[in-house]
Structures are given as C-alpha cells and as structure tokens.
Design a protein around this motif. Structure first.
Motif, short mmCIF file in Angstrom:
data_model
loop_
_atom_site.label_atom_id
_atom_site.label_comp_id
_atom_site.label_asym_id
_atom_site.label_seq_id
_atom_site.Cartn_x
_atom_site.Cartn_y
_atom_site.Cartn_z
N ARG A 204 2.24 23.37 21.72
CA ARG A 204 3.49 22.65 21.98
C ARG A 204 4.59 23.63 22.41
N LEU A 205 4.67 24.75 21.72
CA LEU A 205 5.65 25.77 22.11
C LEU A 205 5.35 26.28 23.51
N GLN A 206 4.08 26.50 23.83
CA GLN A 206 3.72 26.99 25.15
C GLN A 206 4.13 26.00 26.23
N GLY A 207 4.02 24.70 25.93
CA GLY A 207 4.46 23.70 26.89
C GLY A 207 5.94 23.81 27.18
N VAL A 208 6.76 24.06 26.14
CA VAL A 208 8.20 24.25 26.32
C VAL A 208 8.46 25.51 27.15
N LYS A 209 7.76 26.60 26.83
CA LYS A 209 7.94 27.85 27.57
C LYS A 209 7.62 27.67 29.05
N THR A 210 6.54 26.95 29.33
CA THR A 210 6.13 26.76 30.72
C THR A 210 7.20 26.02 31.52
N VAL A 211 7.75 24.97 30.94
CA VAL A 211 8.76 24.18 31.65
C VAL A 211 10.03 25.00 31.85
N CYS A 212 10.44 25.77 30.83
CA CYS A 212 11.63 26.63 30.99
C CYS A 212 11.43 27.63 32.11
N SER A 213 10.22 28.21 32.17
CA SER A 213 9.93 29.17 33.23
C SER A 213 9.98 28.51 34.60
N GLU A 214 9.38 27.33 34.70
CA GLU A 214 9.38 26.61 35.98
C GLU A 214 10.79 26.24 36.42
N ALA A 215 11.68 26.03 35.45
CA ALA A 215 13.07 25.66 35.77
C ALA A 215 13.97 26.87 35.97
N GLY A 216 13.41 28.08 35.83
CA GLY A 216 14.20 29.29 36.00
C GLY A 216 15.12 29.58 34.84
N LEU A 217 14.79 29.06 33.65
CA LEU A 217 15.62 29.26 32.45
C LEU A 217 15.05 30.36 31.58
N LEU A 218 15.86 30.85 30.65
CA LEU A 218 15.37 31.78 29.65
C LEU A 218 14.29 31.12 28.81
N GLY B 197 -0.02 20.72 24.50
CA GLY B 197 0.97 21.37 25.34
C GLY B 197 1.80 20.37 26.13
N ARG B 198 1.21 19.21 26.40
CA ARG B 198 1.94 18.17 27.13
C ARG B 198 3.13 17.65 26.32
N ILE B 199 3.01 17.66 25.00
CA ILE B 199 4.13 17.24 24.15
C ILE B 199 5.33 18.15 24.36
N GLY B 200 5.08 19.47 24.31
CA GLY B 200 6.16 20.43 24.55
C GLY B 200 6.74 20.29 25.94
N ARG B 201 5.89 20.07 26.93
CA ARG B 201 6.38 19.88 28.30
C ARG B 201 7.33 18.68 28.37
N MET B 202 6.92 17.57 27.77
CA MET B 202 7.73 16.36 27.84
C MET B 202 9.05 16.55 27.12
N GLN B 203 9.03 17.25 25.99
CA GLN B 203 10.28 17.52 25.27
C GLN B 203 11.24 18.33 26.15
N ALA B 204 10.73 19.43 26.72
CA ALA B 204 11.59 20.30 27.53
C ALA B 204 12.07 19.59 28.79
N GLU B 205 11.20 18.83 29.41
CA GLU B 205 11.59 18.11 30.62
C GLU B 205 12.72 17.13 30.34
N HIS B 206 12.66 16.50 29.18
CA HIS B 206 13.70 15.52 28.84
C HIS B 206 15.05 16.19 28.66
N VAL B 207 15.12 17.28 27.87
CA VAL B 207 16.42 17.88 27.59
C VAL B 207 16.97 18.61 28.81
N ILE B 208 16.09 19.18 29.63
CA ILE B 208 16.57 19.85 30.85
C ILE B 208 17.11 18.82 31.84
N ALA B 209 16.44 17.67 31.93
CA ALA B 209 16.94 16.61 32.81
C ALA B 209 18.29 16.11 32.36
#
Length: 343
Positions: free
Chosen positions: A209-223, A174-186
C-alpha cells in the motif's frame, strides 16, 4: 440403577451408518450412497430418493468425513494458515465470506493462527489432511512437495506483494495506495504523508500500500510520502501530525494504512486542534462500519470482500477439479473509493 443403565446405553449408542439408512428405507446400500452423495447419471426414482432422505433424517444420519475422504481420495477441508495479525473488522469479514463461499462448494474452512504455543503449520496439515492449503506467505519448496505427497491438491499463497510468482494468488494491495494518493492529489494536495501501522506482522499488506502511494507521488513529480508509524492511540497520532506540520513543506494530506489508523489520526487531530479536512486531509482503507461514523466521516477505499472470497474459492476449487484457475484480479471490481468528508 435403571436410570444409570439407560444413560450409559444412550451414551454408548453406535454411530448410525449408511447400512442402517438402507435398512430403514428398504433399499440397497449403494442406492443410499448414490442419493446422499448426489451421484450424477443415476436413474433413481424420485420416490426412492425421497424415502432415503426421510430415513436418513429420522435416524439422524451424518456422513462420515473419514469415509468421504477415502471415497473421494481427498478431504473436504481447506486449511487457512494465518500469521498472528491484529484481526479487525476487515479480516473478520473476509474470513466469514470465505467460510460461507467454501461451504457452498461443499468444503469446510479451518483456520490456524501461527504463534508461540501453537502447533506448527506442518503439524496441523499433517493431522487434518486438507484438500487445499491457503497461506499468506510463501511455502518452502520441500514443504509444498511434502504437502502434495500427502494428498494436498492445492497450495495457494495469498500475500500482498505486487510481484507475480507462479502458484500465487496475489491481491493487488498496491492499488489501494495508488487510489488513496490519486484522490488526494486530484484534490490539490502536493505534500503527502503515510501513516504506517505499528504491528510488524502487517507489513505484508502495509508495504504494498505504501509503495502504491510512493509510485503515484513519483509519477506526479512530488516528494515521496513522509512516513510515520502511527499506533492506535490519540497521543501518538497527535505527535505524528505535529511532525508532519513541522516539515519545511508541511504535509496536507495523509494516506492511512487502514481505517483504524485513520481514525486514530482523527482523534490525534482533535488533541492537536487541527481541522480535518481544512488543515489536514485523511483517507483510510477497508471501509469498516465505524468509518462512516467518524467525525468527520472518513473517506476510504472499500474492499469488496465478497468478490475477494469468491475469487479465492474459485481458484482453489478449479485446482481441485483439475482446471485452470480464473484470471488475475479485476481491481475495478475489487476496490472502490468511498468519498466522505475527511478528504
């Protein structure tokens, strides 16, 4: 006739034993055992030790694995049970590192792939009597009890779920997905897509990995990320890109399950005449050798397979020695963002 007799004699020559080595070196058989097994706390002169090793080499002596198993009460084999995944560069690298790391500890890694026409895992572990079993999915309690009754000392489950379960070594994918989402959102992207792999067997890794992306999107207030299954062909990837661009809020960055899926997207973008990263940013995972050769070079999350292999081996060998296994994964050590031009 003489030539045939000599051939038969050579082919039926008996196995060289430790008694043969002892006779050749002029020492007791127990001395040979102490030297070849590196038994600690034995006061054997260096000259004697050298004589035994030279005798063993001259005779071509190899220790009997069955004898070692009887002496130690366990085998030197670690059985790794794998699902029938599509094995890419990353999986091959990890297996190579595991094989080398176990070998350094005096253990041999044997892999078994589940599937139609293959022996069942139960048949395999019963036949080879491993010291430890590694598996990528949970083992039923009765199966684990049967393994331990048969002498399997360590059963380690290596699956990618984030939930903690006793007896499991969980790689935090899940950390992989988080890092991916954090990078593109930044980088300013507000609508994220996720490129899911086609083979169902990969869901053990793709789900976290998908769940990691979902979590970061939710934390950022994104769809939530818009998910498309992307086979490894350019036309399918092109269709996915067209879908993402047709949304009311078009996707501007895609987190791909791995580098192979990401490279399929790059090929699909060429078909669709979509500029990478100008119109669509893409980030992969694994940092396979071809990632840096993509056009544009692929931004990705590198997995340190050497550290991963050592962590697994440390867990198994600690259990075999009756010690506490090491602490949980250090994700800062295991995963690194590799920034290139695609995102």
């Amino acid at each position: 006739m003489r030539e045939v007799s000599e051939t038969v004699s050579a082919n039926t020559q008996k196995r060289v034993t430790s008694q043969d080595v002892a006779r050749e070196a002029g020492v007791a058989r127990s001395t040979v055992s102490y030297v070849l097994n590196r038994t600690p706390h034995q006061t054997i002169p260096d000259s004697t030790r050298k004589r035994v090793l030279q005798a063993a080499e001259r005779l071509g002596y190899t220790p009997s694995s069955a004898a070692r198993t009887l002496r130690r009460g366990r085998s030197d084999v670690v059985l790794c049970i794998l699902r029938a995944w599509p094995f890419g560069s990353a999986a091959g690298t990890l297996l190579a590192e595991l094989t080398a790391s176990f070998s350094e500890r005096g253990l041999s890694l044997v892999t078994h792939i589940e599937g139609a026409g293959m022996k069942t895992p139960d048949k395999v572990w019963q036949e080879i009597s491993p010291a430890a079993v590694l598996t990528y999915h949970p083992v039923p309690r009765d199966t684990e009890r049967a393994m331990r009754s048969a002498g399997v000392q360590s059963v380690v489950v290596l699956f990618s779920a984030e939930n903690e379960t006793a007896g499991n070594l969980i790689r935090p994918d899940g950390r992989i997905g988080r890092m991916q989402a954090e990078h593109v959102i930044a980088a300013g992207h507000q609508r994220i897509g996720y490129a899911y792999p086609e083979p169902p067997a990969l869901q053990d890794f793709a789900g976290p990995r998908l769940q990691g992306v979902k979590t970061v999107c939710s934390e950022a207030g994104l769809l939530p990320p818009d998910v498309c299954t992307v086979p490894l062909d350019a036309q399918s990837a092109s269709n996915a890109i067209k879908h993402w661009q047709s949304l009311p809020q078009p996707v501007t960055a895609v987190c791909a399950y791995n580098d192979e899926v990401a490279q399929a997207l790059i090929a699909g973008a060429r078909l669709s005449r979509v500029d990478i990263p100008g119109e669509l940013a893409i980030i992969g995972a694994d940092d396979i050798p071809t990632a840096a050769l993509a056009t544009p070079p692929l931004t990705t999350i590198r997995i340190d397979h050497i550290s991963e292999a050592r962590r697994i081996v440390d867990t198994v060998t600690a259990t075999l020695a009756g010690k506490e296994p090491p602490a949980s994964w250090d994700t800062a050590e295991l995963f690194t963002a590799v920034i290139r031009e695609s995102a």
